[in-house]
Design an enzyme around this catalytic site. Sequence first.
Site, PDB file in Angstrom:
ATOM      1  N   VAL A  51      25.768 -27.993  16.192  1.00  0.00           N
ATOM      2  CA  VAL A  51      24.922 -26.838  15.895  1.00  0.00           C
ATOM      3  C   VAL A  51      25.711 -25.549  16.125  1.00  0.00           C
ATOM      4  O   VAL A  51      25.566 -24.581  15.375  1.00  0.00           O
ATOM      5  CB  VAL A  51      23.640 -26.857  16.767  1.00  0.00           C
ATOM      6  N   CYS A  52      26.549 -25.547  17.157  1.00  0.00           N
ATOM      7  CA  CYS A  52      27.263 -24.326  17.566  1.00  0.00           C
ATOM      8  C   CYS A  52      28.042 -23.650  16.433  1.00  0.00           C
ATOM      9  O   CYS A  52      27.921 -22.433  16.258  1.00  0.00           O
ATOM     10  CB  CYS A  52      28.185 -24.621  18.740  1.00  0.00           C
ATOM     11  N   PRO A  53      28.840 -24.374  15.636  1.00  0.00           N
ATOM     12  CA  PRO A  53      29.589 -23.656  14.606  1.00  0.00           C
ATOM     13  C   PRO A  53      28.692 -23.013  13.559  1.00  0.00           C
ATOM     14  O   PRO A  53      29.047 -21.976  12.988  1.00  0.00           O
ATOM     15  CB  PRO A  53      30.494 -24.721  13.993  1.00  0.00           C
TER      16      PRO A  53
END
Length: 199
Positions: A51-53
């Site tokens: 999810v982070c990128p």
Amino acid sequence: MMTNGTLRVGQQAPDFTATAVVDQEFKEISLSQYRGKYVVLFFYPLDFTFVCPTEITAFSDRYSEFSSKNTEVLGVSVDSQFSHLAWIQTDRKQGGLGDLAYPLVADLKKDIARAYNVLDEEAGIAVRGLFIIDDAGIVQHATINNLGVGRNVEETLRILQAFQHIQANPDQVCPANWTPGDRTMNPDPVGSKDFFAAI
């Protein structure tokens, strides 16, 4: 389990100095160096995750809109600056970040995440905390998501603009779902009736 911090909206944002990756170089930055600007400070769990990128690149793709509003964006995780750099140097199509328009801050000792009360001590990572800090260094907005759901850049821009609007117009407040150009209201029993009469 989260740390038991006392950080609240309306309080001074905890200052920090840390190494960040800026234009693929290592630089020491401090939160206080952005005094006079708004800051969107967001925490994410770990580099090279999933999810982070999507969040990090979404903020980068919209960076010019934040910059045009006298606002800096800072991303923070408990990874090292070396991990940040390696992720930035990884192509987006391979799950990397590519070039970013704003600094990624290394918080390897977890002091920044702890100061902002977003550190999950058991897991050793930060949850998805997001803070809007005004040009005087005061926290105006704070949200925390658990790990599985990413933040909405459009909503962050909306909230930023709402706080900037009421800072410039201290006799007004922004009702639910306000966006720039919408009606505001006067926060008193008489003035607010003008708003309610028009809806």
